[in-house]
Design a protein around this motif. Structure first.
Motif, PDB file in Angstrom:
ATOM      1  N   HIS A 112      42.350  31.340  32.916  1.00  0.00           N
ATOM      2  CA  HIS A 112      41.386  30.253  32.814  1.00  0.00           C
ATOM      3  C   HIS A 112      40.627  30.345  31.490  1.00  0.00           C
ATOM      4  CE1 HIS A 112      42.030  28.984  36.910  1.00  0.00           C
ATOM      5  NE2 HIS A 112      41.811  30.207  37.347  1.00  0.00           N
ATOM      6  N   ARG A 170      42.766  24.016  41.806  1.00  0.00           N
ATOM      7  CA  ARG A 170      43.500  24.490  40.617  1.00  0.00           C
ATOM      8  C   ARG A 170      43.472  23.446  39.505  1.00  0.00           C
ATOM      9  NH1 ARG A 170      46.845  26.180  44.903  1.00  0.00           N
ATOM     10  NH2 ARG A 170      46.841  28.455  45.132  1.00  0.00           N
ATOM     11  N   ALA A 224      42.219  30.016  44.382  1.00  0.00           N
ATOM     12  CA  ALA A 224      42.689  28.895  43.572  1.00  0.00           C
ATOM     13  C   ALA A 224      41.838  28.678  42.323  1.00  0.00           C
ATOM     14  CB  ALA A 224      42.720  27.624  44.406  1.00  0.00           C
ATOM     15  N   GLY A 225      40.635  29.269  42.277  1.00  0.00           N
ATOM     16  CA  GLY A 225      39.841  29.153  41.056  1.00  0.00           C
ATOM     17  C   GLY A 225      38.389  28.772  41.226  1.00  0.00           C
TER      18      GLY A 225
END
Length: 356
Positions: free
Chosen positions: A2, A130, A200-201
Motif C-alpha cells: 500500500h 481492497r 483487506a486493508g
C-alpha cells in the motif's frame, strides 16, 4: 504494497498522540446529502445494487473526500450485510428502511444461523475495501465497520426497523439463554467480518451499536456491552486486526462510557447528549473520544455551525485523543456547503487550540 499514508491525524488521535489539529470525519459522510451520491445510486438501480458492487461502493466512498478536507474515509456499506449473508433476505423498501423476508423468531431459526463465509457471501465487501484502499493511494486512512451484535439482532428478530424493538427485548426477558445464543453467533460473525476487512486493508475498525442505548443498565451490560467486548477480544487475537484501533459507538449510552472504556477498544464514539468534558472525565484517559456535534446543527446557518463546532472543541479542550464527528449520521437534507464550513472550522479552530 500500500502507498504510505500522507495524513495520519486520525490514527494519531486514536492513539492519543499529539496532532497539529483535530481530525474530522462524519458518520454517513458518503450519502444522500451529496448530489453525486444520488446520481451514482441511480446508476446502481438500488441501495443494495450500490453496496454490493465494489466499484460503486468505492466511488461513493471517495466522493466526500473530493469535496471536503476530511481526515478519514469510511467504507460504504450497510450494517445489515451480515444477516443478509445469513440468508434472511434483506431488502430496502422506498421510504420504509430495511426489511427481512425471513426474520429470526424461534430456537430453530437461531439454530440455523452460522458465521457467513467471508470469501463467499461477503466477498463483495472485502473486494470493496481492497479497491478503496488502492484508490485512496495513502491520502487518508480507511475505516471498516460492522453493526454490533445487539443492533443486528434487533433488526433480525423484528424483521424491520422499530421504535422499541420489543420482540428482541421480550426474547431477552423470556428466554435469555436463547437470546445469548443468537448474540454469540452474531459476535463471532462480526469479529470474523471485521478481521476480513482488516486483512483487506482497513486501517481502523468501528462497531455501531445503534440500539444499545435503549436498554436499561443491567440489560445493556448483559446483552450489548458483553458482546462488543467479545468482538474486541477476538480482534485482538487476530493476526491482521490486532494492531488496528477499534472504535465502539453506542448511541444513547453515555452513562456506560466508563465501563465501555475497559473493553479493550481504542476509542468511544459519543453522541450529543453528553458534554465531552464529562465524557473525558468518565473514561479517565483510557481511550480516545469521537464526537459529538448534534447532526441537526448542520441545518443551521454557517455562523451557528462555526460557533457550535468551537463549543464541541472547547468542551474537549487541548488534550490528545479527540476525533471530531457528529453525534450520529449526517442527514439527507444538509447542504454540502454547510459540511464544508464544519470541516474547515474544525481544522482552523483545532490549530488555534493547540497554540495556547
Amino acid at each position: 504494497m500500500h502507498a504510505p499514508l500522507k495524513n495520519d491525524r486520525f490514527l494519531r488521535a486514536l492513539r492519543r498522540e499529539p496532532v497539529d489539529t483535530t481530525p474530522i470525519w462524519v458518520m454517513r459522510q458518503a450519502g444522500r446529502y451529496l448530489p453525486e451520491y444520488r446520481a451514482t445510486r441511480e446508476r446502481a438501480g438500488s441501495f443494495m445494487g450500490l453496496a454490493q458492487n465494489p466499484e460503486f461502493a468505492c466511488e461513493v466512498t471517495l466522493q466526500p473526500l473530493q469535496r471536503f478536507d476530511l481526515d478519514a474515509a469510511i467504507l460504504f456499506s450497510d450494517i445489515l450485510t451480515i444477516p443478509d449473508a445469513m440468508g434472511l433476505g434483506l431488502s430496502f423498501a422506498q421510504g420504509e428502511g430495511p426489511q427481512f423476508a425471513h426474520p429470526v423468531r424461534t430456537a430453530a431459526d437461531i439454530a440455523r444461523l452460522a458465521v457467513p463465509d467471508m470469501d463467499g457471501e461477503l466477498r463483495y465487501v472485502t473486494d470493496a475495501v481492497r479497491l478503496i484502499r488502492r484508490e485512496l493511494d495513502g491520502r487518508v486512512p480507511l475505516i471498516g465497520f460492522a453493526g454490533s451484535p445487539w443492533t443486528l439482532a434487533c433488526y433480525m428478530v423484528e424483521g424491520h426497523g422499530s421504535r422499541d424493538f420489543a420482540l428482541l427485548k421480550a426474547l431477552s426477558w423470556n428466554d435469555p439463554a436463547l437470546a445469548h445464543r443468537l448474540l454469540d453467533v452474531l459476535a463471532r460473525s462480526v469479529a470474523s467480518y471485521l478481521a476480513a476487512q482488516a486483512e483487506a486493508g482497513a486501517q481502523a475498525l468501528m462497531v455501531f451499536d445503534t440500539w444499545g442505548g435503549m436498554l436499561g443498565p443491567k440489560a445493556f451490560r448483559e446483552f450489548s456491552l458483553r458482546y462488543m467486548q467479545q468482538v474486541v477480544a477476538a480482534l485482538q487475537a487476530d493476526a491482521h486486526a490486532r494492531k488496528l484501533p477499534v472504535i465502539l459507538f453506542s448511541k444513547g449510552a453515555g452513562q456506560h462510557l466508563a465501563e465501555m472504556a475497559d473493553s479493550g477498544c481504542a476509542a468511544l464514539g459519543v453522541d450529543w447528549t453528553i458534554n465531552l468534558a464529562d465524557a473525558r472525565r468518565a473514561v479517565a484517559g483510557k481511550v480516545a473520544l469521537q464526537g459529538n456535534l448534534d447532526p441537526t446543527v448542520l441545518r443551521a446557518s454557517p455562523d451557528v455551525i462555526r460557533r457550535e463546532a468551537r463549543a464541541v472543541l472547547d468542551s474537549y479542550g487541548n488534550h490528545p485523543g479527540h476525533v471530531f464527528n457528529l453525534g450520529h449520521g449526517i442527514t439527507p437534507e444538509v447542504d454540502p456547503e454547510h459540511m464544508k464550513v464544519l470541516v474547515n472550522e474544525v481544522h482552523a479552530y483545532g490549530r488555534t487550540l493547540r497554540e495556547h
